[in-house]
Motif scaffolding. Structure first.
Motif, mmCIF file in Angstrom:
data_model
loop_
_atom_site.group_PDB
_atom_site.id
_atom_site.type_symbol
_atom_site.label_atom_id
_atom_site.label_comp_id
_atom_site.label_asym_id
_atom_site.label_seq_id
_atom_site.Cartn_x
_atom_site.Cartn_y
_atom_site.Cartn_z
ATOM 1 N N PRO A 109 0.965 -1.071 0.212
ATOM 2 C CA PRO A 109 -0.240 0.378 0.199
ATOM 3 C C PRO A 109 1.044 1.082 -0.317
ATOM 4 N N GLN A 110 0.566 2.149 -0.591
ATOM 5 C CA GLN A 110 0.961 3.573 -1.210
ATOM 6 C C GLN A 110 1.655 4.349 0.485
ATOM 7 N N ASP A 111 0.486 4.117 1.252
ATOM 8 C CA ASP A 111 1.425 4.706 2.392
ATOM 9 C C ASP A 111 2.422 3.848 3.274
ATOM 10 N N VAL A 112 2.110 2.771 3.384
ATOM 11 C CA VAL A 112 3.278 1.455 3.769
ATOM 12 C C VAL A 112 4.977 2.048 2.590
ATOM 13 N N GLN A 113 4.618 2.390 1.293
ATOM 14 C CA GLN A 113 6.087 2.506 0.815
ATOM 15 C C GLN A 113 6.273 3.525 1.730
ATOM 16 N N SER A 114 6.395 4.661 1.551
ATOM 17 C CA SER A 114 7.254 5.295 1.897
ATOM 18 C C SER A 114 7.283 5.491 3.589
ATOM 19 N N ASP A 115 6.738 4.171 4.055
ATOM 20 C CA ASP A 115 7.264 3.658 6.044
ATOM 21 C C ASP A 115 8.000 3.275 5.575
ATOM 22 N N VAL A 116 8.415 2.194 4.270
ATOM 23 C CA VAL A 116 9.755 1.143 4.505
ATOM 24 C C VAL A 116 10.946 1.857 3.890
ATOM 25 N N VAL A 117 10.649 2.824 2.758
ATOM 26 C CA VAL A 117 11.759 3.424 2.508
ATOM 27 C C VAL A 117 12.491 4.036 3.210
ATOM 28 N N ILE A 118 11.194 5.069 4.005
ATOM 29 C CA ILE A 118 12.636 5.326 5.490
ATOM 30 C C ILE A 118 13.091 4.869 6.243
ATOM 31 N N ARG A 119 12.156 3.693 6.666
ATOM 32 C CA ARG A 119 13.012 3.031 8.025
ATOM 33 C C ARG A 119 13.874 2.223 7.242
ATOM 34 N N ILE A 120 14.006 2.128 5.542
ATOM 35 C CA ILE A 120 15.555 1.169 5.309
ATOM 36 C C ILE A 120 17.029 2.114 5.147
ATOM 37 N N ALA A 121 16.246 3.375 4.425
ATOM 38 C CA ALA A 121 17.659 4.437 4.272
ATOM 39 C C ALA A 121 18.062 5.138 5.799
ATOM 40 N N THR A 122 17.199 4.280 7.004
ATOM 41 C CA THR A 122 18.293 4.965 8.465
ATOM 42 C C THR A 122 18.473 3.931 9.133
ATOM 43 N N MET A 123 18.727 2.482 8.682
ATOM 44 C CA MET A 123 18.523 1.304 9.196
ATOM 45 C C MET A 123 20.100 1.366 9.108
ATOM 46 N N ASP A 124 21.002 1.017 10.258
ATOM 47 C CA ASP A 124 22.413 1.216 10.141
ATOM 48 C C ASP A 124 22.551 -0.596 10.153
ATOM 49 N N ARG A 125 22.883 -0.868 11.029
ATOM 50 C CA ARG A 125 22.458 -2.247 11.333
ATOM 51 C C ARG A 125 21.987 -2.801 12.904
ATOM 52 N N THR A 126 21.909 -4.143 12.565
ATOM 53 C CA THR A 126 20.263 -5.115 13.511
ATOM 54 C C THR A 126 20.418 -6.227 14.476
ATOM 55 N N ALA A 127 20.830 -5.994 15.146
ATOM 56 C CA ALA A 127 21.381 -7.019 16.128
ATOM 57 C C ALA A 127 20.769 -8.165 15.378
ATOM 58 N N PRO A 128 21.962 -9.194 16.036
ATOM 59 C CA PRO A 128 21.103 -10.814 15.789
ATOM 60 C C PRO A 128 20.287 -11.524 16.486
ATOM 61 N N GLU A 129 19.543 -10.998 18.118
ATOM 62 C CA GLU A 129 18.334 -11.204 18.642
ATOM 63 C C GLU A 129 16.951 -11.139 18.190
ATOM 64 N N ILE A 130 17.468 -9.332 17.159
ATOM 65 C CA ILE A 130 16.239 -9.399 16.518
ATOM 66 C C ILE A 130 15.586 -9.985 15.660
ATOM 67 N N VAL A 131 17.061 -10.369 14.689
ATOM 68 C CA VAL A 131 16.943 -11.067 12.467
ATOM 69 C C VAL A 131 16.567 -12.618 13.488
ATOM 70 N N ARG A 132 17.231 -12.807 14.190
ATOM 71 C CA ARG A 132 16.490 -14.876 14.789
ATOM 72 C C ARG A 132 15.273 -13.691 15.112
#
Length: 323
Positions: free
Chosen positions: A136-159
């Motif tokens: 959905p369009q409103d989700v697209q922008s939200d996802v883009v912002i989150r990817i762009a500002t993402m740095d590194r993710t702790a392994p426990e979150i990924v798991r």
């Protein structure tokens, strides 16, 4: 594969995916003549990596290290294990990379935008662009912002994310911190998404975070990408660019870009630009980048109006783009 010969190579190819076979076929067709020394070096490296993987499988890293040192010496063993290290680390969401993008889209539609962002950041840009455009369009922008500002993710979150998803699909567990995302990843994804979706996402992003939108926009089409502009588009662009800016932009550009631009100029204009570049002397990189950005802005404006075709947008050909 080329050294194996057709019969043996065909047996090996049978173990790869269709996508890998296609890519390998293209690479093989363009391989040309290879020097004997290079062949030997490649086969030696392949043999060493195969031996190292077998040793690791038998008894782990320490066991492999001891045997490799005995076989190839300490220094060589260290080099082999270093090269092997990346392949020994399991990749997050590897199980999704073999799935069809439409299946993944259906699978993650109802997930939180942060979860979707984490998944898309670990997919290749072509797949991520397809999935992003289906949201959905409103989700697209939200996802883009989150990817762009993402740095590194702790392994426990990924798991934890993988653990939740494994009820429907097999999970792959990662070790160590996972680096993914960032503005560059977003730019690559948006470069491949269909134009309508890209414009809608960028328009929404401009309202929510103008600075981020500008940063993404600058990365989406760089001066080096001029080689993807059709010849007619280059000629239209040159009519709107001052010779001083063009000379400055070309001074620090690579040979392929220079050749693309210069061959779309008249002989007289080409000679004048080349003379201007030659007698320009040292220039600040900042000034070069500003000149290049002016030209990029012209190209993007002309593309918006349909006067310029940039090949490869949205995975289509030139005719599809013009329509």
């Amino acid at each position: 594969m080329a050294c194996l010969g057709p019969e043996n190579a065909s047996q090996v190819l049978g173990n790869f995916s269709d996508e890998e076979v296609d890519q390998m076929t293209l690479d093989l067709s363009g391989l040309g003549t290879v020097d004997t020394d290079i062949k030997s070096a490649v086969l030696d490296e392949f043999y060493e990596m195969a031996v190292a993987k077998r040793f690791v499988a038998q008894g782990g890293i320490d066991f492999a290290k001891d045997l490799l040192e005995k076989s190839f010496g300490s220094e060589r063993a260290f080099e082999i294990l270093n090269r092997l290290q990346s392949s020994l680390q399991e990749v997050p969401f590897q199980f999704l990379k073999k799935a069809d993008p439409s299946q993944i889209s259906s699978f993650i539609q109802d997930e939180h935008p942060q979860t979707i962002s984490l998944i898309l950041a670990h997919m290749n840009p072509a797949t991520s662009s397809i999935i992003l455009s289906s949201l959905p369009q409103d989700v697209q922008s939200d996802v883009v912002i989150r990817i762009a500002t993402m740095d590194r993710t702790a392994p426990e979150i990924v798991r934890e994310v993988e653990r939740v998803l494994e009820r429907k699909m097999a999970a792959v567990f990662s070790q160590g911190f996972t680096f993914a995302g960032g503005v560059k990843d977003v730019a690559e994804i948006l470069n491949m998404i269909e134009r309508a979706s890209e414009k809608a996402i960028m328009a929404d992003l401009e309202e929510r975070d103008p600075e981020l939108a500008d940063e993404i926009s600058r990365l989406m089409f760089t001066f080096d990408d001029v080689i993807f502009v059709d010849d007619a588009g280059i000629q239209k662009t040159l009519r709107e660019v001052e010779s001083k800016d063009l000379a400055l932009a070309l001074k620090a550009s690579n040979e392929e870009v220079q050749e693309k631009v210069l061959r779309n100029m008249s002989e007289r204009a080409r000679e004048m630009i080349q003379e201007e570049i030659e007698f320009m002397g040292p220039v600040r990189m900042k000034n070069v980048e500003e000149a290049q950005q002016k030209i990029v802005a012209v190209i993007r404006r002309l593309e918006e109006s349909g006067d310029v075709v940039i090949s490869g947008r949205g995975g289509g050909d030139a005719d599809e783009i013009l329509v």
